[in-house]
Design a protein around this motif. Structure first.
Motif, short mmCIF file in Angstrom:
data_model
loop_
_atom_site.label_atom_id
_atom_site.label_comp_id
_atom_site.label_asym_id
_atom_site.label_seq_id
_atom_site.Cartn_x
_atom_site.Cartn_y
_atom_site.Cartn_z
N ALA A 68 23.72 38.45 9.87
CA ALA A 68 23.15 37.37 10.69
C ALA A 68 21.93 37.86 11.47
O ALA A 68 20.93 37.15 11.59
N ALA A 78 21.63 37.61 17.00
CA ALA A 78 22.89 36.96 16.64
C ALA A 78 24.03 37.59 17.43
O ALA A 78 24.15 38.81 17.51
N PRO A 102 26.30 34.51 3.15
CA PRO A 102 26.10 33.43 4.11
C PRO A 102 26.60 32.10 3.55
O PRO A 102 26.36 31.79 2.38
N ARG A 104 26.18 29.29 5.76
CA ARG A 104 25.16 28.44 6.38
C ARG A 104 24.32 29.31 7.30
O ARG A 104 24.84 30.05 8.13
N THR A 105 23.01 29.25 7.13
CA THR A 105 22.11 29.94 8.05
C THR A 105 21.18 28.90 8.64
O THR A 105 20.34 28.34 7.94
N GLY A 106 21.37 28.62 9.89
CA GLY A 106 20.57 27.62 10.58
C GLY A 106 19.66 28.26 11.62
O GLY A 106 19.52 29.48 11.68
N LYS A 107 19.10 27.42 12.47
CA LYS A 107 18.21 27.92 13.52
C LYS A 107 18.97 28.39 14.75
O LYS A 107 18.45 29.17 15.53
N THR A 110 24.91 30.62 12.43
CA THR A 110 25.08 31.05 11.05
C THR A 110 26.57 31.29 10.80
O THR A 110 27.30 31.68 11.72
N HIS A 112 29.20 33.14 7.97
CA HIS A 112 29.32 34.04 6.83
C HIS A 112 30.78 34.15 6.41
O HIS A 112 31.68 34.09 7.26
N THR A 131 31.27 33.17 12.69
CA THR A 131 30.16 32.32 13.14
C THR A 131 29.39 33.09 14.20
O THR A 131 29.99 33.64 15.14
N TYR A 134 22.59 32.24 17.52
CA TYR A 134 21.30 32.88 17.76
C TYR A 134 20.84 32.58 19.18
O TYR A 134 20.63 31.42 19.53
#
Length: 138
Positions: A68, A78, A102, A104-107, A110, A112, A131, A134
């Protein structure tokens, strides 16, 4: 994404931390698509000789959090906010292998998944999901 050229350079520059070193976690592969590490069974067991469930969680969090951070937006770091592990088998010798991908990798978040298997026969021992949030880097 990280300002270094490769995932292995990122790991070399940042390190895995003292806990991962004590557990002898070794990174085998580290790319934008996945991270792979191994951990010895010896030294990471319960009194009855099975890999400790917490050891699976440490391997999973090490891979998920490092990955992350490798994918983190510029000026963000992260931090783990949730982790769970389901143990379906165990290992008593050799190594376990964690493969982190991953979901989902969002802004801002994330997720994994880390699948941990025995090196001897590939049997799944644990599935870890982490989870990370960030937050601005200080």
């Amino acid at each position: 994404m990280s300002k270094v050229n490769s995932g292995m350079e990122f790991i070399a520059a940042r390190g895995l931390g003292k806990l991962a070193a004590k557990m002898e976690i070794e990174i085998l592969e580290f790319t934008p698509d996945r991270a792979v590490a191994r951990m010895p069974v010896s030294g990471n067991t319960q009194p009855i000789g099975l890999v400790h469930g917490g050891a699976y969680a440490v391997l999973g969090e090490t891979l998920g959090s490092m990955h992350a951070n490798f994918l983190a937006p510029t000026d963000k770091v992260a931090v783990g906010v949730d982790i769970n592990a389901t143990h379906t088998s165990s290992a008593t010798e050799g190594y376990v292998i964690g493969v982190c991908t991953p979901i989902r990798t969002g802004k801002s978040l994330t997720v994994h998944e880390i699948v941990i298997t025995r090196d001897s026969d590939g049997a799944r021992c644990s599935t870890v999901r982490i989870t990370n949030f960030y937050k601005p880097q200080r």
